[in-house]
Design a protein around this motif. Structure first.
Motif, PDB file in Angstrom:
ATOM      1  N   SER A 229     -10.655   1.897 -10.161  1.00  0.00           N
ATOM      2  CA  SER A 229     -10.300   0.650  -9.495  1.00  0.00           C
ATOM      3  C   SER A 229     -10.824   0.625  -8.065  1.00  0.00           C
ATOM      4  CB  SER A 229      -8.777   0.486  -9.497  1.00  0.00           C
ATOM      5  OG  SER A 229      -8.378  -0.557  -8.646  1.00  0.00           O
ATOM      6  N   HIS A 230     -11.616  -0.383  -7.781  1.00  0.00           N
ATOM      7  CA  HIS A 230     -12.141  -0.548  -6.423  1.00  0.00           C
ATOM      8  C   HIS A 230     -11.002  -0.785  -5.432  1.00  0.00           C
ATOM      9  CE1 HIS A 230     -15.152  -1.073  -3.452  1.00  0.00           C
ATOM     10  NE2 HIS A 230     -14.916  -2.356  -3.255  1.00  0.00           N
ATOM     11  N   ALA A 231      -9.963  -1.489  -5.883  1.00  0.00           N
ATOM     12  CA  ALA A 231      -8.818  -1.777  -5.014  1.00  0.00           C
ATOM     13  C   ALA A 231      -8.003  -0.522  -4.711  1.00  0.00           C
ATOM     14  CB  ALA A 231      -7.930  -2.835  -5.663  1.00  0.00           C
ATOM     15  N   LEU A 232      -7.990   0.442  -5.624  1.00  0.00           N
ATOM     16  CA  LEU A 232      -7.212   1.677  -5.417  1.00  0.00           C
ATOM     17  C   LEU A 232      -7.980   2.745  -4.637  1.00  0.00           C
ATOM     18  CD1 LEU A 232      -5.354   2.180  -8.818  1.00  0.00           C
ATOM     19  CD2 LEU A 232      -4.373   1.497  -6.622  1.00  0.00           C
ATOM     20  N   ARG A 233      -9.258   2.546  -4.423  1.00  0.00           N
ATOM     21  CA  ARG A 233     -10.073   3.570  -3.767  1.00  0.00           C
ATOM     22  C   ARG A 233      -9.529   3.940  -2.387  1.00  0.00           C
ATOM     23  NH1 ARG A 233     -15.811   2.167  -4.166  1.00  0.00           N
ATOM     24  NH2 ARG A 233     -15.460   2.934  -6.260  1.00  0.00           N
ATOM     25  N   SER A 234      -9.239   2.952  -1.553  1.00  0.00           N
ATOM     26  CA  SER A 234      -8.744   3.257  -0.199  1.00  0.00           C
ATOM     27  C   SER A 234      -7.356   3.881  -0.252  1.00  0.00           C
ATOM     28  CB  SER A 234      -8.739   2.012   0.677  1.00  0.00           C
ATOM     29  OG  SER A 234      -7.828   1.063   0.175  1.00  0.00           O
ATOM     30  N   VAL A 235      -6.551   3.458  -1.232  1.00  0.00           N
ATOM     31  CA  VAL A 235      -5.207   4.031  -1.384  1.00  0.00           C
ATOM     32  C   VAL A 235      -5.311   5.481  -1.847  1.00  0.00           C
ATOM     33  CG1 VAL A 235      -3.030   3.857  -2.640  1.00  0.00           C
ATOM     34  CG2 VAL A 235      -4.183   1.784  -1.875  1.00  0.00           C
ATOM     35  N   ALA A 236      -6.166   5.747  -2.827  1.00  0.00           N
ATOM     36  CA  ALA A 236      -6.299   7.098  -3.379  1.00  0.00           C
ATOM     37  C   ALA A 236      -6.919   8.071  -2.381  1.00  0.00           C
ATOM     38  CB  ALA A 236      -7.127   7.065  -4.652  1.00  0.00           C
ATOM     39  N   ASP A 237      -7.626   7.572  -1.390  1.00  0.00           N
ATOM     40  CA  ASP A 237      -8.244   8.439  -0.393  1.00  0.00           C
ATOM     41  C   ASP A 237      -7.391   8.637   0.857  1.00  0.00           C
ATOM     42  OD1 ASP A 237     -10.445   8.912  -1.941  1.00  0.00           O
ATOM     43  OD2 ASP A 237     -11.719   7.429  -0.949  1.00  0.00           O
TER      44      ASP A 237
ATOM     45  N   GLU B  49       0.817  -1.214   0.000  1.00  0.00           N
ATOM     46  CA  GLU B  49       0.000   0.000   0.000  1.00  0.00           C
ATOM     47  C   GLU B  49       0.855   1.269   0.000  1.00  0.00           C
ATOM     48  OE1 GLU B  49      -3.174   2.040   2.941  1.00  0.00           O
ATOM     49  OE2 GLU B  49      -3.629  -0.016   2.354  1.00  0.00           O
ATOM     50  N   GLU B  50       1.988   1.275   0.708  1.00  0.00           N
ATOM     51  CA  GLU B  50       2.869   2.456   0.750  1.00  0.00           C
ATOM     52  C   GLU B  50       3.376   2.807  -0.651  1.00  0.00           C
ATOM     53  OE1 GLU B  50       3.812  -0.373   2.757  1.00  0.00           O
ATOM     54  OE2 GLU B  50       2.484   0.376   4.319  1.00  0.00           O
ATOM     55  N   CYS B  51       3.712   1.790  -1.455  1.00  0.00           N
ATOM     56  CA  CYS B  51       4.178   2.036  -2.831  1.00  0.00           C
ATOM     57  C   CYS B  51       3.054   2.604  -3.691  1.00  0.00           C
ATOM     58  CB  CYS B  51       4.715   0.757  -3.449  1.00  0.00           C
ATOM     59  SG  CYS B  51       6.275   0.220  -2.760  1.00  0.00           S
ATOM     60  N   LEU B  52       1.867   2.045  -3.548  1.00  0.00           N
ATOM     61  CA  LEU B  52       0.724   2.541  -4.313  1.00  0.00           C
ATOM     62  C   LEU B  52       0.404   3.983  -3.934  1.00  0.00           C
ATOM     63  CD1 LEU B  52      -1.550  -0.627  -4.165  1.00  0.00           C
ATOM     64  CD2 LEU B  52      -0.258   0.215  -6.135  1.00  0.00           C
TER      65      LEU B  52
END
Length: 192
Positions: free
Chosen positions: A31-39, A9-12
């Motif tokens: 991307s549903h998987a990137l939603r938490s990372v992007a927020d 997650e840190e890299c993303l």
């Protein structure tokens, strides 16, 4: 290959923070998987100006320092009034700072013509000046250069509204801009 399963997650977060606010929102929608990372706050902290805490604390909305960084970014992307004379806005697409001086912060000089202070619903400021008859116009304003970003190009705009069609000749006049720094007070003057 799904990179959201391979990379931590840190890299993303780092990858998304190297893009733009628009791209971060887009990746969250795609991307549903990137939603938490992007927020996450680590991403939006990179998009906020380094002095965002002092910008918010100088406004009437200083209680906003506690929520998430994305919410702070969205909040300061709308005009934040500092007083009747000045407001701040962060450009949503680029993250660039925009300081606006209201008419009360300016010295507006014209011949012996009467003027009126009034309210316009579409204005960012509670009061604007209405010039009744203008033969020539000189506007001077000052902004504290310590609030500006170092090594950055800035633009100055004069925003006005023509009241009626008889003022159409005003659009064809030459406009000059002069900027100067007054070192004793750390101020930069914008005139004409």
């Amino acid at each position: 290959m799904d990179i959201t399963r391979i990379l931590p997650e840190e890299c993303l977060c780092l990858i998304i923070s190297l893009t733009s606010p628009v791209d971060a929102c887009g990746s969250a929608m795609v991307s549903h998987a990137l939603r938490s990372v992007a927020d996450c706050d680590a991403v939006w902290e990179k998009f906020l100006p380094s002095d965002y805490k002092s910008i918010i604390s100088g406004s009437s909305s200083s209680s906003l320092l506690s929520p998430g960084k994305r919410r702070i970014y969205i909040f300061i992307s709308v005009s934040i009034p500092f007083s009747l004379k000045m407001s701040f806005q962060l450009k949503k697409e680029s993250g660039k700072k925009c300081y606006m001086l209201g008419a009360r912060a300016l010295s507006i000089i014209w011949g012996d013509t009467p003027s009126t202070w009034k309210s316009l619903p579409e204005s960012r400021f509670s009061e604007v000046v209405e010039l009744k008859l203008v033969w020539w116009l000189e506007v001077k304003g000052m902004i504290d250069i310590t609030i500006l970003s170092y090594n950055t190009n800035y633009a100055a705009y004069l925003v006005f509204k023509l009241r009626n069609k008889r003022t159409i000749e005003f659009r064809h006049r030459a406009v000059g801009l002069h900027m100067s720094a007054e070192s004793p007070h750390g101020k930069c003057g914008v005139c004409r």
